[in-house]
Scaffold this active site. Sequence first.
Site, PDB file in Angstrom:
ATOM      1  N   SER A 142       0.839  -1.203   0.000  1.00 43.06           N
ATOM      2  CA  SER A 142       0.000   0.000   0.000  1.00 43.06           C
ATOM      3  C   SER A 142       0.869   1.247   0.000  1.00 43.06           C
ATOM      4  CB  SER A 142      -0.861  -0.013   1.265  1.00 43.06           C
ATOM      5  OG  SER A 142      -1.433   1.250   1.488  1.00 43.06           O
ATOM      6  N   TYR A 166      -1.979  -0.743  10.914  1.00 45.05           N
ATOM      7  CA  TYR A 166      -2.250  -1.334   9.595  1.00 45.05           C
ATOM      8  C   TYR A 166      -1.083  -1.060   8.647  1.00 45.05           C
ATOM      9  CZ  TYR A 166      -3.637  -1.109   4.738  1.00 45.05           C
ATOM     10  OH  TYR A 166      -3.628  -1.220   3.377  1.00 45.05           O
ATOM     11  N   LYS A 170       2.036  -3.567   6.657  1.00 49.48           N
ATOM     12  CA  LYS A 170       2.471  -3.570   5.251  1.00 49.48           C
ATOM     13  C   LYS A 170       3.977  -3.316   5.158  1.00 49.48           C
ATOM     14  CE  LYS A 170      -1.575  -4.356   3.399  1.00 49.48           C
ATOM     15  NZ  LYS A 170      -1.865  -5.678   2.808  1.00 49.48           N
TER      16      LYS A 170
HETATM   17  N1  UFG Z   1     -12.605  11.331   2.994  1.00 52.04           N
HETATM   18  C1  UFG Z   1     -13.628  12.197   3.357  1.00 52.04           C
HETATM   19  N2  UFG Z   1     -14.775  11.655   3.884  1.00 52.04           N
HETATM   20  C2  UFG Z   1     -14.950  10.318   4.063  1.00 52.04           C
HETATM   21  C3  UFG Z   1     -13.893   9.443   3.692  1.00 52.04           C
HETATM   22  C4  UFG Z   1     -12.743   9.994   3.167  1.00 52.04           C
HETATM   23  O1  UFG Z   1     -13.512  13.405   3.205  1.00 52.04           O
HETATM   24  O2  UFG Z   1     -16.013   9.909   4.555  1.00 52.04           O
HETATM   25  C5  UFG Z   1     -11.378  11.898   2.378  1.00 52.04           C
HETATM   26  C6  UFG Z   1     -10.128  11.627   3.175  1.00 52.04           C
HETATM   27  O3  UFG Z   1      -9.915  12.636   4.132  1.00 52.04           O
HETATM   28  C7  UFG Z   1      -9.080  11.608   2.069  1.00 52.04           C
HETATM   29  C8  UFG Z   1      -9.816  11.032   0.874  1.00 52.04           C
HETATM   30  O4  UFG Z   1     -11.205  11.252   1.143  1.00 52.04           O
HETATM   31  O5  UFG Z   1      -8.678  12.920   1.737  1.00 52.04           O
HETATM   32  C9  UFG Z   1      -9.598   9.542   0.688  1.00 52.04           C
HETATM   33  O6  UFG Z   1      -9.881   8.863   1.897  1.00 52.04           O
HETATM   34  P1  UFG Z   1      -9.988   7.273   1.982  1.00 52.04           P
HETATM   35  O7  UFG Z   1     -10.359   6.937   3.389  1.00 52.04           O
HETATM   36  O8  UFG Z   1     -10.856   6.769   0.899  1.00 52.04           O
HETATM   37  O9  UFG Z   1      -8.535   6.800   1.629  1.00 52.04           O
HETATM   38  P2  UFG Z   1      -7.151   7.159   2.353  1.00 52.04           P
HETATM   39  O10 UFG Z   1      -6.330   7.861   1.340  1.00 52.04           O
HETATM   40  O11 UFG Z   1      -7.321   7.792   3.653  1.00 52.04           O
HETATM   41  O12 UFG Z   1      -6.672   5.695   2.668  1.00 52.04           O
HETATM   42  C10 UFG Z   1      -6.085   4.926   1.674  1.00 52.04           C
HETATM   43  C11 UFG Z   1      -6.339   3.429   1.937  1.00 52.04           C
HETATM   44  C12 UFG Z   1      -5.603   2.963   3.154  1.00 52.04           C
HETATM   45  C13 UFG Z   1      -4.194   3.448   3.173  1.00 52.04           C
HETATM   46  C14 UFG Z   1      -4.142   4.937   2.948  1.00 52.04           C
HETATM   47  C15 UFG Z   1      -2.764   5.503   2.924  1.00 52.04           C
HETATM   48  O13 UFG Z   1      -7.713   3.188   2.117  1.00 52.04           O
HETATM   49  O14 UFG Z   1      -5.581   1.555   3.132  1.00 52.04           O
HETATM   50  O15 UFG Z   1      -4.758   5.218   1.697  1.00 52.04           O
HETATM   51  O16 UFG Z   1      -2.078   5.061   1.804  1.00 52.04           O
HETATM   52  F1  UFG Z   1      -3.621   3.180   4.358  1.00 52.04           F
END
Ligand code: UFG
Length: 355
Positions: A142, A166, A170
């Site tokens: 990841s 988590y 990885k």
């Molecule tokens: N976001 C919102 N509202 C939500 C969910 C997400 O505004 O309800 C925003 C987050 O703040 C972020 C973007 O949308 O800016 C993406 O968020 P995600 O939760 O979809 O994904 P992340 O980038 O936080 O997480 C992903 C993977 C994880 C990994 C992480 C870091 O899901 O497994 O990238 O690489 F750990």
Amino acid sequence: SLHDALPIYYGHHSKADLVKVLVTGGAGYIGTHTVVELLAAGYEPVIVDDFSNSSPEALRRVAHLTGVESPFYEADVRNRDVLERIFIEHNIHAVIHFAGLKSVGESVAEPLRYYSTNIDSTLVLLETMQKFGRSNLVFSSSATVYGNAGTPPFTEDLPRQSTNPYGWTKAMIEQILEDVVATGHGWSITALRYFNPVGAHPSGLIGEDPNNIPNNLMPYISQVAVGRRKQLAIFGGDYDTPDGTGVRDYIHVVDLAKAHVAALNHIEHPDVYKVYNIGTGIGVSVLEVVAAFEKASEQPVPYAIVDRRPGDIASCYASPDLARDELGWEAERSIDEACQDSWNWQSKNPNGFQD
Ligand code: UFG
């Protein structure tokens, strides 16, 4: 000899070879899409999954979509007896290891469950492969291993780190894999660092089906658009990004699945550990995702901007050049296409695989 058992080493692999590939976590979101692409490329998947975050219906859909019912074992990968049985019953040439827990928040609350599930399963898998003389592995890593240091686009040479259990699983597993390859005993291991997987199969038969309230942006937006949830909370509008919301690299799950096929096709040389970013190289903001989804679904996605989510970074996107240059793989599907396919999946299956 080991090499005779592994024609894939010598690049003899062609579509006609029917090479068996063990897919751990093959009933999950990325696993099912990869099984479909493996079958399309002439591989023979053998699946192991414990349905802890997936369902038998997902496998039925894959069989319906492809016309192939792949051999399946319902088990936790830490179950050594079942794993050995799989290697006895099948001539497994390569393994794609998806099985594992993946929620950042959950991992902070339950670190031991995360370390045990993700790391022990990988150790049992590696020990079993070693016992049966199997040495080709593709691992689900990841972009989380870039942690919160450095500035995007992230390149593979950056040091591994993390900000949560988590992510550490990885990073630690990558270290384990690197150490195993360094023994010089003929292992060939590739870690693919996924950025943000989104979208669904264009058939609308398979897609992401989170257990509870979705943590991730795209499934949350889909559930708002389909009327299962009232509004999206956007975590932070004051980041140092063009519109103030977080920027990510959203990779269509079909492109991601194809990257695994490219990685398998590329496994030729023993004693090589390789890491590739699997992303588009394009940063997209939360507000841009909302707009793309509204356009694709023709549904409103009401939102409110709330506080930042702890642990989030402003911006994360890949340098995808290495995968393009060495694997000959690059993302072909846009965020618009991902939104169309997510909407197609969500609107046809408002309650996921329970419908
Ligand atoms: N976001 C919102 N509202 C939500 C969910 C997400 O505004 O309800 C925003 C987050 O703040 C972020 C973007 O949308 O800016 C993406 O968020 P995600 O939760 O979809 O994904 P992340 O980038 O936080 O997480 C992903 C993977 C994880 C990994 C992480 C870091 O899901 O497994 O990238 O690489 F750990």
